[in-house]
Design an enzyme around this catalytic site. Structure first.
Site, PDB file in Angstrom:
ATOM      1  N   LYS B  41      30.869  24.091  -4.258  1.00  0.00           N
ATOM      2  CA  LYS B  41      30.382  22.714  -4.195  1.00  0.00           C
ATOM      3  C   LYS B  41      29.069  22.569  -4.965  1.00  0.00           C
ATOM      4  O   LYS B  41      28.922  21.663  -5.804  1.00  0.00           O
ATOM      5  CB  LYS B  41      30.189  22.318  -2.717  1.00  0.00           C
ATOM      6  CG  LYS B  41      29.861  20.835  -2.518  1.00  0.00           C
ATOM      7  CD  LYS B  41      29.329  20.538  -1.110  1.00  0.00           C
ATOM      8  CE  LYS B  41      30.360  20.721  -0.047  1.00  0.00           C
ATOM      9  NZ  LYS B  41      31.200  19.514   0.153  1.00  0.00           N
ATOM     10  N   ARG B 111      25.261  20.487   3.788  1.00  0.00           N
ATOM     11  CA  ARG B 111      26.649  20.954   3.768  1.00  0.00           C
ATOM     12  C   ARG B 111      26.734  22.415   3.347  1.00  0.00           C
ATOM     13  O   ARG B 111      25.961  22.862   2.502  1.00  0.00           O
ATOM     14  CB  ARG B 111      27.479  20.134   2.771  1.00  0.00           C
ATOM     15  CG  ARG B 111      27.787  18.730   3.185  1.00  0.00           C
ATOM     16  CD  ARG B 111      28.731  18.118   2.143  1.00  0.00           C
ATOM     17  NE  ARG B 111      29.305  16.865   2.592  1.00  0.00           N
ATOM     18  CZ  ARG B 111      28.816  15.664   2.320  1.00  0.00           C
ATOM     19  NH1 ARG B 111      27.732  15.556   1.599  1.00  0.00           N
ATOM     20  NH2 ARG B 111      29.424  14.576   2.779  1.00  0.00           N
ATOM     21  N   GLY B 120      36.827  22.814   6.084  1.00  0.00           N
ATOM     22  CA  GLY B 120      36.655  22.539   7.510  1.00  0.00           C
ATOM     23  C   GLY B 120      36.242  23.732   8.334  1.00  0.00           C
ATOM     24  O   GLY B 120      36.126  23.646   9.557  1.00  0.00           O
ATOM     25  N   MET B 122      33.405  25.560   8.029  1.00  0.00           N
ATOM     26  CA  MET B 122      31.979  25.670   8.310  1.00  0.00           C
ATOM     27  C   MET B 122      31.382  24.289   8.576  1.00  0.00           C
ATOM     28  O   MET B 122      32.073  23.285   8.517  1.00  0.00           O
ATOM     29  CB  MET B 122      31.285  26.398   7.172  1.00  0.00           C
ATOM     30  CG  MET B 122      31.628  27.887   7.181  1.00  0.00           C
ATOM     31  SD  MET B 122      30.803  28.789   5.872  1.00  0.00           S
ATOM     32  CE  MET B 122      31.494  28.017   4.436  1.00  0.00           C
ATOM     33  N   ARG B 355      36.404  19.609  -7.343  1.00  0.00           N
ATOM     34  CA  ARG B 355      36.832  21.013  -7.376  1.00  0.00           C
ATOM     35  C   ARG B 355      38.275  21.045  -7.843  1.00  0.00           C
ATOM     36  O   ARG B 355      38.979  20.030  -7.779  1.00  0.00           O
ATOM     37  CB  ARG B 355      36.698  21.651  -5.984  1.00  0.00           C
ATOM     38  CG  ARG B 355      37.521  20.946  -4.927  1.00  0.00           C
ATOM     39  CD  ARG B 355      37.235  21.525  -3.546  1.00  0.00           C
ATOM     40  NE  ARG B 355      37.866  20.706  -2.515  1.00  0.00           N
ATOM     41  CZ  ARG B 355      37.595  20.789  -1.229  1.00  0.00           C
ATOM     42  NH1 ARG B 355      36.659  21.611  -0.782  1.00  0.00           N
ATOM     43  NH2 ARG B 355      38.226  20.032  -0.366  1.00  0.00           N
ATOM     44  N   HIS B 471      64.527  48.150   8.473  1.00  0.00           N
ATOM     45  CA  HIS B 471      65.828  47.950   7.843  1.00  0.00           C
ATOM     46  C   HIS B 471      66.105  46.468   7.630  1.00  0.00           C
ATOM     47  O   HIS B 471      66.472  46.029   6.535  1.00  0.00           O
ATOM     48  CB  HIS B 471      66.921  48.578   8.717  1.00  0.00           C
ATOM     49  CG  HIS B 471      68.301  48.383   8.174  1.00  0.00           C
ATOM     50  ND1 HIS B 471      69.116  47.363   8.595  1.00  0.00           N
ATOM     51  CD2 HIS B 471      68.974  49.051   7.228  1.00  0.00           C
ATOM     52  CE1 HIS B 471      70.253  47.431   7.930  1.00  0.00           C
ATOM     53  NE2 HIS B 471      70.206  48.447   7.102  1.00  0.00           N
ATOM     54  N   ARG B 577      69.917  52.274  -4.141  1.00  0.00           N
ATOM     55  CA  ARG B 577      70.058  53.184  -2.993  1.00  0.00           C
ATOM     56  C   ARG B 577      71.536  53.458  -2.773  1.00  0.00           C
ATOM     57  O   ARG B 577      72.306  52.527  -2.572  1.00  0.00           O
ATOM     58  CB  ARG B 577      69.509  52.550  -1.724  1.00  0.00           C
ATOM     59  CG  ARG B 577      68.039  52.182  -1.760  1.00  0.00           C
ATOM     60  CD  ARG B 577      67.642  51.511  -0.449  1.00  0.00           C
ATOM     61  NE  ARG B 577      66.304  50.976  -0.510  1.00  0.00           N
ATOM     62  CZ  ARG B 577      66.012  49.757  -0.968  1.00  0.00           C
ATOM     63  NH1 ARG B 577      66.974  48.948  -1.393  1.00  0.00           N
ATOM     64  NH2 ARG B 577      64.766  49.342  -0.989  1.00  0.00           N
ATOM     65  N   ARG B 633      69.191  56.437  -7.013  1.00  0.00           N
ATOM     66  CA  ARG B 633      68.605  57.458  -6.135  1.00  0.00           C
ATOM     67  C   ARG B 633      69.720  58.146  -5.365  1.00  0.00           C
ATOM     68  O   ARG B 633      70.530  57.479  -4.724  1.00  0.00           O
ATOM     69  CB  ARG B 633      67.621  56.818  -5.155  1.00  0.00           C
ATOM     70  CG  ARG B 633      67.006  57.843  -4.217  1.00  0.00           C
ATOM     71  CD  ARG B 633      65.990  57.228  -3.278  1.00  0.00           C
ATOM     72  NE  ARG B 633      66.631  56.433  -2.250  1.00  0.00           N
ATOM     73  CZ  ARG B 633      65.956  55.716  -1.352  1.00  0.00           C
ATOM     74  NH1 ARG B 633      64.645  55.678  -1.374  1.00  0.00           N
ATOM     75  NH2 ARG B 633      66.598  55.012  -0.451  1.00  0.00           N
ATOM     76  N   GLU B 760      56.888  60.594  -3.544  1.00  0.00           N
ATOM     77  CA  GLU B 760      56.740  59.839  -2.293  1.00  0.00           C
ATOM     78  C   GLU B 760      56.204  60.697  -1.168  1.00  0.00           C
ATOM     79  O   GLU B 760      55.994  60.223  -0.054  1.00  0.00           O
ATOM     80  CB  GLU B 760      58.090  59.227  -1.883  1.00  0.00           C
ATOM     81  CG  GLU B 760      59.216  60.225  -1.754  1.00  0.00           C
ATOM     82  CD  GLU B 760      60.576  59.561  -1.502  1.00  0.00           C
ATOM     83  OE1 GLU B 760      60.613  58.469  -0.899  1.00  0.00           O
ATOM     84  OE2 GLU B 760      61.611  60.149  -1.883  1.00  0.00           O
ATOM     85  N   SER B 779      59.140  58.034 -10.183  1.00  0.00           N
ATOM     86  CA  SER B 779      59.138  56.721  -9.551  1.00  0.00           C
ATOM     87  C   SER B 779      58.408  56.862  -8.226  1.00  0.00           C
ATOM     88  O   SER B 779      58.818  57.638  -7.366  1.00  0.00           O
ATOM     89  CB  SER B 779      60.570  56.234  -9.342  1.00  0.00           C
ATOM     90  OG  SER B 779      60.545  54.987  -8.691  1.00  0.00           O
ATOM     91  N   THR B 782      56.296  54.247  -2.740  1.00  0.00           N
ATOM     92  CA  THR B 782      55.052  54.016  -2.000  1.00  0.00           C
ATOM     93  C   THR B 782      55.290  53.679  -0.535  1.00  0.00           C
ATOM     94  O   THR B 782      54.347  53.709   0.247  1.00  0.00           O
ATOM     95  CB  THR B 782      54.211  52.930  -2.693  1.00  0.00           C
ATOM     96  OG1 THR B 782      55.033  51.782  -2.906  1.00  0.00           O
ATOM     97  CG2 THR B 782      53.675  53.423  -4.017  1.00  0.00           C
ATOM     98  N   CYS B 846      58.927  51.973  -6.921  1.00  0.00           N
ATOM     99  CA  CYS B 846      60.101  51.302  -6.368  1.00  0.00           C
ATOM    100  C   CYS B 846      59.946  51.044  -4.888  1.00  0.00           C
ATOM    101  O   CYS B 846      60.911  50.777  -4.205  1.00  0.00           O
ATOM    102  CB  CYS B 846      61.360  52.099  -6.663  1.00  0.00           C
ATOM    103  SG  CYS B 846      61.390  53.708  -5.864  1.00  0.00           S
ATOM    104  N   TYR B 866      56.568  50.536 -15.220  1.00  0.00           N
ATOM    105  CA  TYR B 866      57.298  49.413 -14.636  1.00  0.00           C
ATOM    106  C   TYR B 866      57.103  49.360 -13.120  1.00  0.00           C
ATOM    107  O   TYR B 866      56.682  50.332 -12.502  1.00  0.00           O
ATOM    108  CB  TYR B 866      58.799  49.501 -14.957  1.00  0.00           C
ATOM    109  CG  TYR B 866      59.508  50.647 -14.269  1.00  0.00           C
ATOM    110  CD1 TYR B 866      60.044  50.503 -12.981  1.00  0.00           C
ATOM    111  CD2 TYR B 866      59.656  51.874 -14.899  1.00  0.00           C
ATOM    112  CE1 TYR B 866      60.677  51.554 -12.352  1.00  0.00           C
ATOM    113  CE2 TYR B 866      60.303  52.933 -14.274  1.00  0.00           C
ATOM    114  CZ  TYR B 866      60.812  52.770 -13.001  1.00  0.00           C
ATOM    115  OH  TYR B 866      61.427  53.816 -12.379  1.00  0.00           O
TER     116      TYR B 866
END
Lengths: 889, 889
Positions: B41, B111, B120, B122, B355, B471, B577, B633, B760, B779, B782, B846, B866
């Site tokens: 602001k 303000r 809204g 603060m 804004r 799942h 899979r 896989r 992994e 691959s 994660t 993946c 990728y």
């Protein structure tokens, strides 16, 4: 000659590699320091030759040639043949005989020789150089035709078996038939004529089996034999032996080609093996045996019973006197107990081998201590001489080596020592039987914390499932109780009170023996030898303590364990697990009430009932460890481990808690986890239910106050398990300190205590720099760290771990010895990053690896301050720490 | 004045910090680029002032002062008061009124203003500077006593509530009583006299509540208000908002102190908010609303209904014309759609805020594309303007924002979009109902692979347990089916075919609505808005594709998913899979037979039956992905996931296999694992049972051969899961290549295929340099890497994850967005070490993180080639990749 020499020079010049090392006539191209290149045997033959000790001349083909041989599709390298011919000529010159000559044949032995001794694992060929002509010459020259034909017979048999793979039994069969035909029972009763017939049939057998005649060309014999010895490096039994003894495949073996001497030329000849000191007890006394008129393999084969070495003095006093002088010289030269082989040919002594002798732990200790006392070695050398793991033998009873054993299955050697007892199948039965005065072995599918009482009174523990860090294994090692775990062949039928293993059925009450040092399950009652510690033990361990920089603590949950560990030299407790304290029948009910309560108020009420028990536990442990640090780990396992197992237990608990059975069942169900190891446990419990740790810290600090008021020093270290982030640690720690300060302020007592954390989750190691902003110490929990770094559940890994070790994916069970390539990186990272924030951060390890010498070597290098292990491994850890310090100086 | 200036210079010089930034009269010390320091602001007020747009003068106190305030135990820093006084004087000079002056009082608004808008969240205080004297002056000067007393009344109420914490309702109560007394219903019906009475009672209430009089000193009012705004940075709702929107606590808020202008001075005054384009559709049309004779909060409060902005043209044509000119200028200046606030005081326009306006995804896309077409911004800017996650709105049906909803529970927003259907409790019922033409929502405790068929036909899926990577969640996202997972309040009673949630009971067949984008479970049938993609979508995505360097692949297990993903722009399959293919009823029997066989021969027999099915699966997928790489896989989950669940199934299978039920039960039992996630799965299966992967590779290569013979290109990439060591990879790979070559040789076809691995397991990242000696691609899985690095079981983590996020131990669910401090280190390490061995090693990801924009930003920085994600996230990943590339240039 000169042509050969030229060729040699050319080949050596071309490759730049020296492939053969000659020894003979007091001169040798090698020496004892060249074991990697010449193998142990070859290096020592060269060394003995240089010392002027009588050694038949010969030459060693290096281990590098073995590697070349394999790289080169099992072909001997170009140029080697010229090297061999040159060396053969030098031997011929010394011996005064000619290789392949019909009148005066030179015979060779061809023996393997790796860097370290692999007894009996690889091949040997004796009497090489005989053929149909040479045997006649040998008969004439020796004036002993029987000897000559027996030598040829032996050679054909050995060469055909070892070099050409013709079945050994078929030759034995021919020999047996000949004896039967003659109506005699001993080989020695066959005369030269008989042996000629045997030789004829041997050669026939050879031709039938291989389609060619037995080789008459002696150079062909020699080259084939050399290839066979190289080839035996990759035979099944050698591969297995290397795996067990962790010998790299890449080392290869050397080959020793040496002029034959004969112990079987008549009663003025003989052969023997001896130790310069007693290998069982370490007593300083020449110890060994010999056979008159025999070749080396006759001693090993056990057909005739050898005589004790002392009798040689009256049989052949001159040779004996020379042998004594030689062995004393060798021991002084090598500064260690020697294992020697010798042959006497016509009263003349020849030494065929010397090496540092294998010995029991008891002997190792005594020899090391006495060698120092004799001024032969210094204390550092003595400390390096005893294998740390071998100390286990001294601390536990073991099976009498003379006992005949019926081994019916093999599991994991989970806790060392031997145990004999009658089989029971439940912890309750174990306690009941022991009350009646019986000795029992507890046999379970797997044990659980509820079995503690029964495990404690049992002589030994056998489980069908679970690995080296299963509940049974960890608890048994802590107690010093022998345990065979994960014995997959054992199929238990609890309802019939029996188990079967490979066809044998054992019922309740029958005797079995466990060897927890080997994993063997033995049928019946076996004679045990009790453990005893000599005075040498204390002297030796004091030397070890001088050199080590790592402190050694113990993992102990009871005052008794703490006391025992202290006697073994523990310098504090590195891991006191508090969860084991909750399984006592008086306590488990409160614990369950706490877990199954719906409100914090109700949980706090149950915890209040547990607090006095915990406090009393800690007071006992603090007393046992006065003046030393005690690291107490707050509650770690998932809560459902404490839950009632049966509907009856649930019914009683529901009544106690005033809730419905249905409600309680639902609650139990809701605590179920799919992967409890990765579940709601450790400090995660303290994030959701802070009151649990609060109670524990209150108990710790109150116990410390009580002990302090009794005038004793205590150093409590409160350890938060399973931390994965800085903020998590900070939140839990702040709450603990608040409670501790409350207690100290209200008691008006000042006590120094520390708060620190386990590093046992991979992420904790990765963010150790952040965690160290708050934690006062790190203790690496390498059990869990190994589980998560590998993604191996230690409870389930047994299903495939065998295959992984078998296929050499893993060198060892990573739960026994830390994975130095992977998990160790995280430990190193944890230490380095932690100390990057707090340079004097105290770091220790409290996983099972804390008692494993190879792991300890790594922990020393990683710069840890201490290791912690089960009480019975404390001496091993002390010695291993000293050796690590000496090794990595 | 000069005295003040001196003080300021001294204080600035002393601290070196400029704490306040003035704006007014076309000059400003700040500008729009200073959002971090001045808040959004403040920065925009300064910018507008400099642009010559009419803005009431004032000054901004920086966000740094907020940080100082908190560091300094909530005290304003020394020197700030002097700065404030100097700025107040400058405002006074411009406005021509005096702060605290009785005759001609200057009033302020105070303000908050953070870096990013927190609407809204603060506090704000208006009309500051009034007291008992000044109100009289204001009344006289404005010639509008009612306005003046109303302003004072409002100020007392706002100040007391916001600054002093006196309950707002108590003031409302007084106001209500006054209206009742007078017999009126609207505040506006109270006259000056009434308001004086209200003010009297307000001050009385203040004194009673706080024990002191309402402050008459206006500087005290101002300083208190400033502290209150700073204080509101830490109020509960602001903390929660920041957590949801991931705004760091350390940013702090600025405070804007600005001369009041009044929209409530009569019918020539007014106030309004507007957007320069339609924020719902993006249409280029001025859009907003205003109220005549009102203050800003009246618009927000919703007491009166505002007029559409277009009506302002006839109400106040000059002001409207100026407003149009201003908004067009602002849009041109900021080059984005603006959300503006204005007040008209006596026909004169003042801008109070501008804004960048919030907008729907549809609007964002249209505005971005049209701004490019209008030449206002370039394509790069357009691509950066649309939040990647917002694209989800375009791809899934959503709940009509106007619908009245009865939300009865909230779970995890596991798969986006809205679904309406009738409740069924089993997958079989789902299929049966759908056959009858019904729309269903499947409600399960948790789903299992056997439920696939029923999940596929359901409109939506609701589970009581399980996390974002359970799942149900994974499968639903793959299918694009809305899913609410882990809805803990839902208690299912399968036997009674009903579930309850917070007191509501829903029976089979009743209608429910799921909002998979918010996690809401809604009772009844709700109106949905169907998804539609405009032409702008394609234009926009083509721009995004120009800038990204990361390729985007998809996770797909069926030709249908593959096809859909391809339509969304997927450039191959990153994860196919294979295990999902085994659950078809025709196949599961063979699978079970394979698992439960005792011999390799029997396993191979069962596998032979599965091979044609697998081959057909792969052929379908290859066809759908012609010309693109397909990473398959090999079997990953523990075998017991495929096992029969009921005794009936076991009975049938036993018959089929010709073994006893007892035997089969024992076998099933023996496959049980305590921690299956860390158990016998992935390539560990290939070490113990190589025949399984052999069958799969045979199926892959045969499928590839078939497709190739049809003249189509395929690029199969065979991926080995759960690798933890070089040797393990090497053994499995060698076997796979052997089988693949066998097939290719026998078919006389040449196909390029690659073999690579998942990274992994933490150890795999640690030894990635070794694994890369053999693997052709990495691959990163994660999901599992997160599980093991944290030691969190994703199936169980829901029990404590809430507490962890609540207590800010975790910033986000690490299974949704990659843990950039911990897990990311291992990914980075894996990439770097892998490429240290093989510099051009292809690396992808993946896990679920492949579709998360924050994670994609990291993956871009980590240098991956990728990302791969579920089909419906492909557009998001494309956009996020482009933004990552632009952001990290």
């Amino acid at each position: 000659m000169s042509a050969h020499t030229e060729t040699l020079e050319k080949s050596t010049a071309a490759t730049g590699i020296k492939r053969t090392y000659f020894f003979g006539n007091k001169q040798a191209e090698g020496n004892a320091s060249m074991k990697n290149l010449l193998g142990g045997k070859g290096a020592n033959l060269a060394e003995m030759t240089q010392l002027g000790i009588p050694v038949p001349p010969g030459f060693t083909i290096t281990t590098e040639v073995c590697i070349e041989y394999y790289q080169n599709s099992k072909q001997l390298p170009t140029g080697l043949l010229e090297d061999i011919r040159r060396n053969v000529a030098r031997v011929e010159a010394i011996v005064g005989a000619k290789f392949g000559n019909a009148d005066n044949p030179l015979l060779f032995s061809v023996r393997s020789g790796a860097r370290v001794s692999m007894p009996g694992m690889m091949d040997t060929i004796l009497n090489l150089g005989l053929n149909d002509q040479a045997v006649e010459g040998l008969a004439k020259r020796s004036q002993n035709p029987r000897f000559a034909y027996d030598a040829y017979r032996r050679f054909i048999q050995m060469f055909s078996d070892v070099v050409k793979g013709v079945d050994h039994d078929k030759f034995e069969h021919i020999l047996d038939e000949q004896k039967k035909k003659k109506g005699v029972s001993q080989d020695t009763q066959l005369d030269a004529q008989d042996l000629k017939e045997v030789i004829r049939r041997y050669k026939e057998l050879y031709r039938n089996a291989l389609g060619v005649d037995f080789p008459q060309d002696t150079e062909t014999q020699l080259l084939d034999a050399i290839c066979a010895v190289f080839g035996s490096w990759e035979c099944d039994r050698a591969i297995k032996y290397r795996r067990i003894h962790e010998i790299p495949e890449s080392w290869g073996t050397a080959v020793n080609v040496q002029a034959m001497v004969f112990g079987n030329l008549g009663d003025t000849s003989g052969t023997g093996v001896a130790f310069t000191r007693n290998p069982s007890t370490g007593e300083k006394k020449f110890y060994g045996e010999y056979l008159i008129n025999a070749q080396g393999e006759d001693v090993v084969a056990g057909i005739r019973t050898p005589e004790p070495i002392s009798d040689l003095e009256k049989d052949m006093p001159e040779a004996y006197a020379e042998l004594v002088s030689v062995y004393e010289r060798l021991e002084r030269h090598y500064k260690d107990m020697q294992d020697i082989e010798f042959t006497i040919q016509d009263k003349k002594l020849y030494m065929l081998q010397t090496r540092n002798g294998k010995r029991t732990a008891e002997a190792a200790l005594r020899i090391a201590v006495e060698l120092v006392q004799e001024g032969m070695i210094d204390e550092k050398t003595a400390v390096s001489r005893v294998e740390a793991n071998a100390l286990d033998q001294l601390l536990h009873p073991r099976i009498d080596p003379k006992a005949k054993l019926q081994v019916i299955a093999k599991g994991l050697a989970a806790s060392p020592g031997a145990a004999v007892g009658r089989v029971v199948f439940t912890a309750d039965e174990a306690e009941a039987w022991v009350k009646k005065g019986e000795k029992v072995v507890l046999v379970r599918q797997e044990t659980s914390p509820e079995d503690i009482g029964g495990m404690h009174v049992s002589e030994g523990i056998l489980t069908a499932r679970g690995g080296m860090t299963s509940h049974a294994a960890v608890v048994a090692r802590g107690m010093g109780t022998p345990c065979v775990a994960g014995c997959g062949d054992v199929v238990i039928d609890y309802s019939k009170k029996l188990f079967s293993a490979k066809g044998e059925t054992i019922r309740e009450g029958e005797w079995i023996t466990l060897n927890g040092s080997t994993g063997e399950l033995i049928k019946g009652e076996t004679q045990l030898i009790e453990a005893k510690l000599s005075g040498n033990f204390d002297i030796f361990m004091q030397w070890a303590d001088k050199f080590r920089t790592l402190k050694v603590r113990t993992n102990a949950d009871t005052p008794e364990d703490a006391q025992r560990a202290r006697e073994f030299g523990a310098e504090g407790i590195g891991l006191c697990r508090t969860e084991h304290m909750f399984f006592d029948p008086q306590r488990i009910m409160h614990m369950r009430e706490m877990i199954l309560s719906d409100s914090e108020t109700a949980r706090r009420k149950a915890l209040d009932k547990l607090l006095p028990y915990q406090q009393a536990d800690f007071e006992g442990i603090f007393k046992a460890m006065t003046g030393l640090p005690v690291t107490i780990r707050l509650l770690d396992p998932p809560l459902h481990e404490f839950l009632p197992q049966t509907q009856e237990q649930i019914r009683i608990l529901a009544q106690e808690m005033g809730v419905s059975v249905h409600h309680l069942n639902q609650k139990v169900e809701s605590l179920h986890e799919l992967n409890p190891m990765l579940g709601h446990r450790g400090c995660r419990l303290a994030i959701t239910f802070p009151e649990i740790y609060e109670m524990q810290v209150r108990a710790i600090i109150r116990a410390a106050i009580t002990i302090k008021k009794q005038g004793q020093d205590i150093i409590p270290e409160i350890m938060i398990p399973l931390v994965c982030s800085r903020k998590e640690y900070q939140i839990v720690e702040a709450n603990l300190r608040r409670v501790a300060e409350e207690e100290l302020v209200s008691a008006k007592v000042s006590i120094q205590y520390q708060v620190g954390t386990m590093i046992e989750i991979p992420r904790a190691a990765l963010v150790a720099d952040k965690i160290a902003e708050h934690a006062e110490f790190f203790s690496f929990g390498t059990n869990d760290l190994t589980q998560m770094t590998f993604g191996f559940s230690r409870d389930d890994v047994a299903k495939f771990l065998g295959d992984y070790v078998e296929q050499q994916i893993l060198e060892k069970d990573p739960f026994q010895s830390i994975d130095q390539r992977g998990v160790a990186q995280l430990v190193q990272m944890g230490v380095e990053r932690g100390r990057s924030t707090k340079p004097d951060l105290k770091c220790g390890v409290c996983g099972e690896h804390g008692g494993d010498p190879a792991s300890i070597d790594f922990f020393h290098r990683a710069g840890l301050n201490y290791v912690s292990c089960s009480p019975f491994r404390v001496p091993i850890a002390r010695l291993a720490s000293a050796q690590a310090a000496l090794r990595n100086k």
